[in-house]
Write an enzyme that holds these catalytic residues in place. Structure first.
Site, short mmCIF file in Angstrom:
data_model
loop_
_atom_site.label_atom_id
_atom_site.label_comp_id
_atom_site.label_asym_id
_atom_site.label_seq_id
_atom_site.Cartn_x
_atom_site.Cartn_y
_atom_site.Cartn_z
N GLU A 98 0.84 -1.20 0.00
CA GLU A 98 0.00 0.00 0.00
C GLU A 98 0.88 1.25 0.00
O GLU A 98 2.01 1.22 0.48
CB GLU A 98 -0.92 -0.09 1.24
CG GLU A 98 -1.86 1.05 1.49
CD GLU A 98 -2.85 1.35 0.38
OE1 GLU A 98 -2.41 1.51 -0.77
OE2 GLU A 98 -4.05 1.47 0.67
N ASP A 99 0.35 2.33 -0.52
CA ASP A 99 1.10 3.58 -0.52
C ASP A 99 1.10 4.23 0.86
O ASP A 99 2.13 4.61 1.38
CB ASP A 99 0.57 4.56 -1.60
CG ASP A 99 -0.94 4.80 -1.51
OD1 ASP A 99 -1.62 4.20 -0.66
OD2 ASP A 99 -1.45 5.60 -2.33
N ASP A 102 -3.81 5.90 6.18
CA ASP A 102 -4.19 7.20 6.72
C ASP A 102 -5.20 6.94 7.86
O ASP A 102 -4.81 6.68 8.99
CB ASP A 102 -4.77 8.01 5.55
CG ASP A 102 -5.14 9.43 5.90
OD1 ASP A 102 -4.61 9.95 6.90
OD2 ASP A 102 -5.95 10.04 5.18
N ARG A 164 1.47 11.89 -9.54
CA ARG A 164 1.89 10.50 -9.28
C ARG A 164 3.30 10.23 -9.79
O ARG A 164 3.99 9.35 -9.28
CB ARG A 164 0.93 9.53 -9.98
CG ARG A 164 -0.47 9.48 -9.38
CD ARG A 164 -1.20 8.25 -9.89
NE ARG A 164 -2.64 8.32 -9.69
CZ ARG A 164 -3.27 7.98 -8.55
NH1 ARG A 164 -2.58 7.55 -7.53
NH2 ARG A 164 -4.58 8.07 -8.47
P1 IMP Z 1 -7.39 5.53 4.41
O1 IMP Z 1 -7.86 6.85 4.99
O2 IMP Z 1 -6.38 4.87 5.32
O3 IMP Z 1 -8.58 4.66 4.09
O4 IMP Z 1 -6.63 5.88 3.06
C1 IMP Z 1 -7.27 5.79 1.84
C2 IMP Z 1 -6.40 6.12 0.69
O5 IMP Z 1 -6.41 7.54 0.58
C3 IMP Z 1 -4.93 5.75 0.71
O6 IMP Z 1 -4.67 4.44 0.31
C4 IMP Z 1 -4.37 6.73 -0.30
O7 IMP Z 1 -4.51 6.23 -1.61
C5 IMP Z 1 -5.24 7.95 -0.07
N1 IMP Z 1 -4.53 8.93 0.76
C6 IMP Z 1 -4.56 9.08 2.10
N2 IMP Z 1 -3.75 10.07 2.51
C7 IMP Z 1 -3.18 10.56 1.38
C8 IMP Z 1 -2.21 11.60 1.13
O8 IMP Z 1 -1.68 12.30 2.01
N3 IMP Z 1 -1.89 11.80 -0.18
C9 IMP Z 1 -2.44 11.08 -1.21
N4 IMP Z 1 -3.30 10.09 -1.01
C10 IMP Z 1 -3.68 9.84 0.27
MG MG Z 2 -4.11 3.82 -1.75
#
Ligand code: IMP
Ligand code: MG
Length: 174
Positions: A98-99, A102, A164
């Site tokens: 995963e990248d 958050d 990206r």
């Molecule tokens: P979650 O809030 O953990 O469900 O994250 C959902 C998705 O939001 C991540 O997998 C990223 O693709 C995207 N995301 C969350 N924070 C960032 C950020 O700071 N920059 C770009 N994408 C983000």
């Molecule tokens: Mg992601």
């Protein structure tokens, strides 16, 4: 025009950390049937570099596309699979790539979904973690960097589908 994002993690810092993660994964998965599952689109560059830093014989790669709905930069936890795995992961060792974790809502959804497919194990490798925004606590087995509560772009991560292709992780200047 949005100005060029400020560098948070340089190309060199990322490359060094990716090599370290690859070496640890190589050690931990000796003799196992590893399936790398990069989560599209954000992890495409990280996964490409990480895969080449893993020195194991039995490595497969299959992609999973996720879209998490939300307003602007905030995830809602409502997640859609936009591209599913193309082969069975039953009795395989799955490593999600995963990248960024958050809020943790996307990974919670994905882990629950993958559990129904009966893999031998599922672990999580994430390049970045923003612990200040956690809503569901996730155990990240392999973590690149912990970052502050910035919205970051580059090295696969986007803002409205842009940035990206940046070779570093940056913060958009406000
Ligand atoms: P979650 O809030 O953990 O469900 O994250 C959902 C998705 O939001 C991540 O997998 C990223 O693709 C995207 N995301 C969350 N924070 C960032 C950020 O700071 N920059 C770009 N994408 C983000
Ligand atoms: Mg992601």
């Amino acid at each position: 025009m949005i100005p060029k994002p400020n560098v948070l993690l340089s190309t060199e810092q990322i490359a060094t950390r990716v090599r370290e993660l690859g070496a640890k994964i190589t050690e931990d998965y000796k003799g196992r049937h590893l399936v790398l599952v990069p989560i599209l689109k954000g992890s495409f560059l990280f996964a490409a570099d990480l895969a080449r830093a893993i020195d194991l014989e039995d490595v497969r790669v299959d992609f999973l596309g996720l879209r998490s709905y939300g307003s602007g930069t905030e995830s809602s936890g409502v997640v859609q699979i936009t591209h599913d795995l193309t082969f069975s992961v039953e009795n395989k060792d799955v490593l999600i790539v995963e990248d960024i974790v958050d809020t943790g809502l996307s990974m919670k959804y994905l882990l629950d979904n993958l559990a129904t497919r009966k893999p031998s194990s599922v672990k999580l490798c994430s390049l970045l973690h923003k612990p200040s925004r956690t809503r569901v606590k996730m155990d990240i087995d392999y973590l690149g960097f912990t970052i502050e509560d910035h919205f970051v772009v580059g090295y696969g991560l986007d803002y409205a589908e842009k940035f990206r292709n940046l070779p570093y992780i940056g913060v958009i200047q406000s």
